[in-house]
Design a protein around this motif. Structure first.
Motif, PDB file in Angstrom:
ATOM      1  N   ARG A 194       0.675  -1.048  -0.106  1.00  0.00           N
ATOM      2  CA  ARG A 194       0.323   0.100   0.305  1.00  0.00           C
ATOM      3  C   ARG A 194       0.947   1.313   0.081  1.00  0.00           C
ATOM      4  NH1 ARG A 194      -4.892  -0.475   4.132  1.00  0.00           N
ATOM      5  NH2 ARG A 194      -5.213   1.079   3.108  1.00  0.00           N
ATOM      6  N   ILE A 195       1.759   1.223   0.688  1.00  0.00           N
ATOM      7  CA  ILE A 195       2.765   2.733   0.938  1.00  0.00           C
ATOM      8  C   ILE A 195       3.532   2.333  -0.139  1.00  0.00           C
ATOM      9  CG2 ILE A 195       4.558   3.182   2.093  1.00  0.00           C
ATOM     10  CD1 ILE A 195       3.836   1.883   4.596  1.00  0.00           C
ATOM     11  N   GLU A 196       4.366   1.576  -1.246  1.00  0.00           N
ATOM     12  CA  GLU A 196       4.965   1.557  -2.165  1.00  0.00           C
ATOM     13  C   GLU A 196       4.217   2.433  -3.551  1.00  0.00           C
ATOM     14  OE1 GLU A 196       7.252  -2.049  -2.533  1.00  0.00           O
ATOM     15  OE2 GLU A 196       8.461  -1.621  -1.056  1.00  0.00           O
ATOM     16  N   GLY A 197       2.394   1.506  -3.502  1.00  0.00           N
ATOM     17  CA  GLY A 197       1.495   1.749  -4.659  1.00  0.00           C
ATOM     18  C   GLY A 197       1.782   3.341  -4.385  1.00  0.00           C
ATOM     19  N   LYS A 199       3.981   9.824  -8.243  1.00  0.00           N
ATOM     20  CA  LYS A 199       5.247   9.751  -8.733  1.00  0.00           C
ATOM     21  C   LYS A 199       4.587   9.625  -9.909  1.00  0.00           C
ATOM     22  CE  LYS A 199       7.984   6.681 -10.548  1.00  0.00           C
ATOM     23  NZ  LYS A 199       9.060   5.512 -10.350  1.00  0.00           N
ATOM     24  N   GLY A 200       3.639   9.261 -10.872  1.00  0.00           N
ATOM     25  CA  GLY A 200       3.259   8.819 -11.731  1.00  0.00           C
ATOM     26  C   GLY A 200       2.429  10.268 -11.948  1.00  0.00           C
ATOM     27  N   THR A 201       1.660  10.745 -10.959  1.00  0.00           N
ATOM     28  CA  THR A 201       0.601  12.092 -11.065  1.00  0.00           C
ATOM     29  C   THR A 201       1.587  12.776 -11.879  1.00  0.00           C
ATOM     30  OG1 THR A 201      -0.636  11.476  -9.121  1.00  0.00           O
ATOM     31  CG2 THR A 201      -1.238  13.491 -10.062  1.00  0.00           C
ATOM     32  N   ILE A 202       2.483  13.350 -10.779  1.00  0.00           N
ATOM     33  CA  ILE A 202       4.230  14.086 -10.885  1.00  0.00           C
ATOM     34  C   ILE A 202       4.201  14.272 -12.479  1.00  0.00           C
ATOM     35  CG2 ILE A 202       5.705  15.272 -10.456  1.00  0.00           C
ATOM     36  CD1 ILE A 202       5.481  14.017  -7.415  1.00  0.00           C
ATOM     37  N   GLY A 246       4.218   8.549 -16.893  1.00  0.00           N
ATOM     38  CA  GLY A 246       3.050   9.590 -15.487  1.00  0.00           C
ATOM     39  C   GLY A 246       1.659   8.301 -15.816  1.00  0.00           C
ATOM     40  N   LYS A 247       1.314   8.220 -16.478  1.00  0.00           N
ATOM     41  CA  LYS A 247       0.425   7.484 -16.605  1.00  0.00           C
ATOM     42  C   LYS A 247       0.379   5.800 -15.742  1.00  0.00           C
ATOM     43  CE  LYS A 247      -2.816   9.749 -19.602  1.00  0.00           C
ATOM     44  NZ  LYS A 247      -3.744   9.945 -20.685  1.00  0.00           N
ATOM     45  N   VAL A 248       1.556   5.323 -16.853  1.00  0.00           N
ATOM     46  CA  VAL A 248       1.981   3.668 -15.853  1.00  0.00           C
ATOM     47  C   VAL A 248       2.309   4.050 -14.836  1.00  0.00           C
ATOM     48  CG1 VAL A 248       3.186   2.067 -17.397  1.00  0.00           C
ATOM     49  CG2 VAL A 248       2.121   3.736 -18.795  1.00  0.00           C
ATOM     50  N   ASP A 249       3.205   4.826 -14.387  1.00  0.00           N
ATOM     51  CA  ASP A 249       3.574   4.893 -13.551  1.00  0.00           C
ATOM     52  C   ASP A 249       2.295   4.904 -12.229  1.00  0.00           C
ATOM     53  OD1 ASP A 249       5.840   4.157 -13.999  1.00  0.00           O
ATOM     54  OD2 ASP A 249       6.443   6.422 -13.092  1.00  0.00           O
ATOM     55  N   LYS A 250       1.765   6.018 -12.650  1.00  0.00           N
ATOM     56  CA  LYS A 250      -0.415   5.884 -11.813  1.00  0.00           C
ATOM     57  C   LYS A 250      -0.346   4.727 -11.873  1.00  0.00           C
ATOM     58  CE  LYS A 250      -3.237   9.512 -11.572  1.00  0.00           C
ATOM     59  NZ  LYS A 250      -4.458  10.588 -12.029  1.00  0.00           N
ATOM     60  N   ALA A 294      -0.486   1.252 -12.734  1.00  0.00           N
ATOM     61  CA  ALA A 294       0.987   0.561 -11.613  1.00  0.00           C
ATOM     62  C   ALA A 294       0.880   0.950  -9.545  1.00  0.00           C
ATOM     63  CB  ALA A 294       2.013   0.721 -12.038  1.00  0.00           C
ATOM     64  N   GLY A 295       1.010   1.909  -9.329  1.00  0.00           N
ATOM     65  CA  GLY A 295       0.681   2.621  -8.499  1.00  0.00           C
ATOM     66  C   GLY A 295      -0.372   1.623  -7.583  1.00  0.00           C
ATOM     67  N   GLU A 296      -1.340   2.471  -8.308  1.00  0.00           N
ATOM     68  CA  GLU A 296      -3.218   1.693  -8.009  1.00  0.00           C
ATOM     69  C   GLU A 296      -3.382   0.558  -7.588  1.00  0.00           C
ATOM     70  OE1 GLU A 296      -5.657   3.808 -11.198  1.00  0.00           O
ATOM     71  OE2 GLU A 296      -5.412   5.713 -10.139  1.00  0.00           O
ATOM     72  N   ALA A 297      -2.561  -0.088  -8.849  1.00  0.00           N
ATOM     73  CA  ALA A 297      -3.427  -2.121  -9.053  1.00  0.00           C
ATOM     74  C   ALA A 297      -2.630  -2.499  -7.449  1.00  0.00           C
ATOM     75  CB  ALA A 297      -2.261  -2.100  -9.957  1.00  0.00           C
ATOM     76  N   GLN A 298      -0.894  -2.221  -6.969  1.00  0.00           N
ATOM     77  CA  GLN A 298       0.496  -2.121  -5.933  1.00  0.00           C
ATOM     78  C   GLN A 298      -0.954  -1.762  -4.917  1.00  0.00           C
ATOM     79  OE1 GLN A 298       3.802  -0.889  -5.930  1.00  0.00           O
ATOM     80  NE2 GLN A 298       4.325  -2.224  -4.407  1.00  0.00           N
TER      81      GLN A 298
END
Length: 59
Positions: A5-8, A14-17, A34-38, A40-44
């Protein structure tokens, strides 16, 4: 709280930025990254939430 949850959340931020920076500079590649990172973060984060729910259910 699960570390996923924290890493995600960090990846999501980071993706939003990156996405915002890409939009500001007109850099479509950076915006796409950024969209891809975002995503991935949501999934994690979702994985972490699931783990937390299972852990709480087992208590």
């Amino acid at each position: 709280m699960d570390k996923n949850r924290i890493e995600g959340a960090a990846k999501e931020l980071k993706g939003t930025i990156k996405e915002a920076a890409g939009k500001l500079t007109g850099n479509k590649k950076l915006e796409a990254e950024g969209k891809v990172d975002k995503a991935a973060g949501e999934a994690q984060s979702a994985v972490g939430k699931g783990k937390d729910a299972v852990r709480d259910a087992l208590k």
